[in-house]
Scaffold this active site. Structure first.
Site, PDB file in Angstrom:
ATOM      1  N   THR A   1     -47.801  43.384 -47.546  1.00 41.01           N
ATOM      2  CA  THR A   1     -47.844  43.485 -49.012  1.00 41.01           C
ATOM      3  C   THR A   1     -47.559  42.155 -49.678  1.00 41.01           C
ATOM      4  O   THR A   1     -48.039  41.904 -50.792  1.00 41.01           O
ATOM      5  CB  THR A   1     -46.825  44.560 -49.465  1.00 41.01           C
TER       6      THR A   1
ATOM      7  N   THR B   1     -43.936  45.144 -44.352  1.00 36.79           N
ATOM      8  CA  THR B   1     -42.594  45.721 -44.218  1.00 36.79           C
ATOM      9  C   THR B   1     -42.587  47.020 -43.411  1.00 36.79           C
ATOM     10  O   THR B   1     -41.525  47.428 -42.939  1.00 36.79           O
ATOM     11  CB  THR B   1     -41.979  46.011 -45.601  1.00 36.79           C
TER      12      THR B   1
HETATM   13  C1  SIN Z   1     -47.512  46.612 -44.494  1.00 33.55           C
HETATM   14  O1  SIN Z   1     -46.539  46.926 -43.829  1.00 33.55           O
HETATM   15  O2  SIN Z   1     -48.370  45.792 -44.102  1.00 33.55           O
HETATM   16  C2  SIN Z   1     -47.751  47.242 -45.821  1.00 33.55           C
HETATM   17  C3  SIN Z   1     -46.496  47.582 -46.528  1.00 33.55           C
HETATM   18  C4  SIN Z   1     -45.660  46.390 -46.885  1.00 33.55           C
HETATM   19  O3  SIN Z   1     -45.835  45.254 -46.479  1.00 33.55           O
HETATM   20  O4  SIN Z   1     -44.720  46.637 -47.697  1.00 33.55           O
END
Ligand code: SIN
Length: 327
Positions: free
Chosen positions: A16, A96
């Site tokens: 993200t 995340t």
């Molecule tokens: C991901 O994990 O690539 C999408 C969610 C995020 O980064 O918060």
């Protein structure tokens, strides 16, 4: 007199923090990993006061599509970067959703005392109030601090510094998504000002007996989640599909039904290494079956990482049991 800035490499892997959408109000349906890390840095000219930066886009994935092979490739690249004399620290940007697993994977394998800091974002780069740029700024500030050396792999999100071993994503969309339960944070970082308050309690990086050079491939290790009345035959299906190890996300202190016990016994007889964690998210587990390895206070997803790496390095039960206690 000119001050000498640390040399820090940023290794980007998507998520993200590199997420883009057409609408600034799109907080949920954006494309993760769409931007290159240079676009995040473009919003942050002040970051160049902290360090001399080099950047590399390793991959641009949404971390729900990450897998152990990708983590292994990223760890090998991180290891190469950290071995260079002209690199003082490494910052890795990542999605995340599986960041805690990647962080623990690195924490077990990297042989370095240099700071290694992971960061990401809960709101995409294109959204109002995105947290990505400030998280990256804070991650570089933490990586630039000599106090970050020998603390293992760190995770910086929302002004908080967490240990890779304890950090976990605790909220699905809010900015204070990451925490480490009753272990608490290792420190704080506000607008680049770093304050550590604790050391990680377990062994990591230089102190583990797990080495990248011992790993050719990663054996499949699955997680079986306990729920009342769950169909225990799914454990046997995991073994039939090739699992070399299984982590049971048990009830309470690591308990399970009689039906699951029967299937677990069969897996152990087949030589499949089985460990037990708890689905409670706090406290530690004990073994309620001979041969079943208790994974101390690791979450099921982190117990899976440790078991996978230990099996990849050819370790036996007696060592794996010790690693669960020490790492
Ligand atoms: C991901 O994990 O690539 C999408 C969610 C995020 O980064 O918060």
């Amino acid at each position: 007199m000119m001050s000498i800035k640390p040399k820090i490499q940023i290794l980007a892997s998507g998520g993200t923090i590199a997420g883009l959408a057409d609408s600034k109000l799109d907080f949920l349906g954006y494309t993760a990993g769409a931007a290159r890390v240079e676009e995040v840095l473009a919003a942050l000219p002040e970051i160049n006061d902290l360090a001399d930066l080099q950047v590399e886009n390793f991959c641009q994935v949404a971390s729900e599509n990450a897998n152990p092979a990708l983590w292994l490739g990223l760890t090998k690249r991180a290891n190469e970067i950290l071995s260079a004399d002209n690199v003082d620290a490494l910052v890795i940007t990542a999605g995340t959703d599986t960041m805690e697993e990647l962080a623990y994977f690195l924490n077990l394998l990297l042989k370095t005392s240099k700071p290694v800091v992971l960061t990401g974002a809960m709101r995409p780069l294109s959204a109002y109030g995105t947290d990505g740029p400030v998280n990256l700024y804070n991650a570089v500030a933490v990586a630039a601090t000599p106090e970050s050396q020998r603390r293992g792999v760190l995770l910086v999100m929302n002004d908080t510094i967490l240990s890779a071993r304890q950090a976990t994503k605790q909220d699905s969309f809010r900015l204070h998504s990451f925490g480490s339960g009753e272990f608490g944070p290792l420190g704080y970082v506000v607008a680049g000002q770093v304050r550590f308050v604790a050391w990680p309690g377990q062994q990591h990086t230089l102190d583990t007996e797990l080495y990248l050079t011992d790993i050719d491939n990663l054996p499949p290790v699955e997680i079986f989640y306990m729920a009342a009345g769950v169909d225990a035959r799914l454990l046997t299906a995991m073994a039939d599909l090739g699992a070399a190890g299984v982590v049971l996300a048990g009830f309470g202190n690591g308990t399970f039904s009689d039906a699951v016990k029967e299937q677990l016994q069969k897996l152990l007889e087949r030589g499949i290494i089985c460990a037990v964690a708890s689905r409670t998210q706090s406290g530690f587990t004990v073994s309620h079956l001979p041969g079943l390895l208790p994974s101390a206070d690791l979450s099921p997803q982190k117990a899976r990482i440790l078991l996978m790496l230990a099996l990849a390095c050819g370790k036996k039960n007696i060592d794996i049991e010790r690693y669960f206690r020490l790492y």
